[in-house]
Enzyme design. Structure first.
Site, mmCIF file in Angstrom:
data_model
loop_
_atom_site.group_PDB
_atom_site.id
_atom_site.type_symbol
_atom_site.label_atom_id
_atom_site.label_comp_id
_atom_site.label_asym_id
_atom_site.label_seq_id
_atom_site.Cartn_x
_atom_site.Cartn_y
_atom_site.Cartn_z
ATOM 1 N N ARG A 119 -9.289 1.055 9.283
ATOM 2 C CA ARG A 119 -8.871 -0.308 9.602
ATOM 3 C C ARG A 119 -9.917 -1.056 10.414
ATOM 4 O O ARG A 119 -9.721 -2.233 10.703
ATOM 5 C CB ARG A 119 -7.578 -0.238 10.410
ATOM 6 C CG ARG A 119 -6.328 -0.707 9.687
ATOM 7 C CD ARG A 119 -5.200 -0.641 10.695
ATOM 8 N NE ARG A 119 -4.006 -1.296 10.287
ATOM 9 C CZ ARG A 119 -3.007 -0.708 9.623
ATOM 10 N NH1 ARG A 119 -3.115 0.537 9.230
ATOM 11 N NH2 ARG A 119 -1.919 -1.389 9.345
ATOM 12 N N ARG A 133 11.301 -6.861 4.995
ATOM 13 C CA ARG A 133 11.285 -5.447 5.379
ATOM 14 C C ARG A 133 11.930 -5.270 6.752
ATOM 15 O O ARG A 133 12.611 -4.276 7.002
ATOM 16 C CB ARG A 133 9.843 -4.924 5.393
ATOM 17 C CG ARG A 133 9.764 -3.442 5.664
ATOM 18 C CD ARG A 133 8.394 -2.890 5.365
ATOM 19 N NE ARG A 133 7.451 -3.199 6.414
ATOM 20 C CZ ARG A 133 6.137 -2.969 6.322
ATOM 21 N NH1 ARG A 133 5.621 -2.456 5.224
ATOM 22 N NH2 ARG A 133 5.337 -3.262 7.322
ATOM 23 N N LYS A 172 0.823 -1.210 0.000
ATOM 24 C CA LYS A 172 0.000 0.000 0.000
ATOM 25 C C LYS A 172 0.860 1.264 0.000
ATOM 26 O O LYS A 172 0.608 2.183 -0.767
ATOM 27 C CB LYS A 172 -0.923 0.047 1.225
ATOM 28 C CG LYS A 172 -1.925 -1.083 1.313
ATOM 29 C CD LYS A 172 -2.888 -0.880 2.474
ATOM 30 C CE LYS A 172 -2.233 -0.882 3.837
ATOM 31 N NZ LYS A 172 -1.783 -2.213 4.294
ATOM 32 N N ARG A 182 12.044 -2.136 11.262
ATOM 33 C CA ARG A 182 10.857 -1.658 11.970
ATOM 34 C C ARG A 182 10.589 -2.556 13.164
ATOM 35 O O ARG A 182 10.605 -3.770 13.057
ATOM 36 C CB ARG A 182 9.659 -1.655 11.014
ATOM 37 C CG ARG A 182 9.139 -0.271 10.758
ATOM 38 C CD ARG A 182 8.064 -0.283 9.719
ATOM 39 N NE ARG A 182 6.817 -0.890 10.203
ATOM 40 C CZ ARG A 182 5.682 -0.815 9.531
ATOM 41 N NH1 ARG A 182 5.628 -0.192 8.371
ATOM 42 N NH2 ARG A 182 4.591 -1.379 10.005
ATOM 43 N N ARG A 211 -0.254 -8.952 13.533
ATOM 44 C CA ARG A 211 -0.808 -7.917 12.653
ATOM 45 C C ARG A 211 -1.683 -8.529 11.565
ATOM 46 O O ARG A 211 -2.706 -7.960 11.199
ATOM 47 C CB ARG A 211 0.317 -7.076 12.049
ATOM 48 C CG ARG A 211 0.770 -5.982 13.010
ATOM 49 C CD ARG A 211 2.168 -5.480 12.730
ATOM 50 N NE ARG A 211 2.335 -4.990 11.404
ATOM 51 C CZ ARG A 211 3.468 -5.101 10.712
ATOM 52 N NH1 ARG A 211 4.515 -5.715 11.236
ATOM 53 N NH2 ARG A 211 3.549 -4.607 9.511
#
Ligand code: ADP
Length: 188
Positions: free
Chosen positions: A89, A128, A14, A134, A145
């Site tokens: 969300r 990632r 996204k 992160r 998640r």
């Protein structure tokens, strides 16, 4: 004004596509994940409140997101359009978004979903984690998640399908190829 929601699970791409779309159409890219991460790294009261939730992969409470989005719309009243990335969300956030937009004579014009298989998502998120470090990209948090997405966010598909604003694009391929497909849906 055109209001686009870029929809999909964590790792669907996204953020990458939202930046490109915003640039192409001169719309304002709003990533609630980026906004929240900036609050956390700035040690603001909001950042301190949400830090632990984000690191655990929990959703941040709706009230806080709604407050953030109200100030976003107030601040960018003259925008040509918005690309929303990471919001809404939950069903409650989606309903509040409709209410906020109605207040300024606007609506959600299009919901574009990026379709990616779960195995591919998990692989991308792990990657990632290695590249960007992160804090919410550890294996356990990634799983959480994805579960949060299935429980709270995926039901929005039906909400937007009923409204007739929902479209899907397959999110695996080259960045440019996916971008072109998204653009052709936007143009139609
Ligand atoms: P991703 O799409 O990869 O999960 P984001 O950058 O969109 O990551 O969001 C990171 C975190 O920020 C989420 O896991 C959640 O804790 C919080 N967050 C972002 N947007 C929302 C939202 N609309 N509602 C609740 N929490 C949110």
């Amino acid at each position: 004004m055109f209001n686009l929601i870029l929809f999909g699970p964590p790792g669907a791409g996204k953020g990458t596509q939202a930046v490109k779309i915003a640039k192409e159409y001169n719309w304002k890219h709003i990533s609630t994940g980026d906004i929240l991460r900036a609050e956390v790294s700035g040690y603001t009261p909001l950042g301190l409140k949400v830090k632990a939730m984000m690191e655990a992969g929990h959703l941040v409470p709706d009230e806080l997101l709604i407050e953030i989005m109200e100030s976003v719309f107030l601040k960018h009243q003259n925008a040509d359009g918005f690309v929303l990335d990471g919001f809404p969300r939950t069903l409650n956030q989606a309903e509040e978004l409709d209410r906020m937009l109605l207040k300024i004579g606007q609506k959600v014009d299009l919901v574009l979903a990026l379709e990616v298989e779960v195995d591919e998502l998990a692989a991308r998120l792990v990657n990632r984690a290695l590249e960007q470090g992160r804090k919410d990209d550890t294996e356990e948090v990634i799983k959480h998640r994805l579960v949060q997405y299935l429980h709270h966010t995926k039901p929005l598909v039906d909400y937007y399908k009923e409204k007739g604003t929902y479209r899907e694009v397959y999110g695996v391929g080259t960045i440019d190829n996916i971008f072109n497909q998204l653009c052709s849906v936007i143009k139609s």
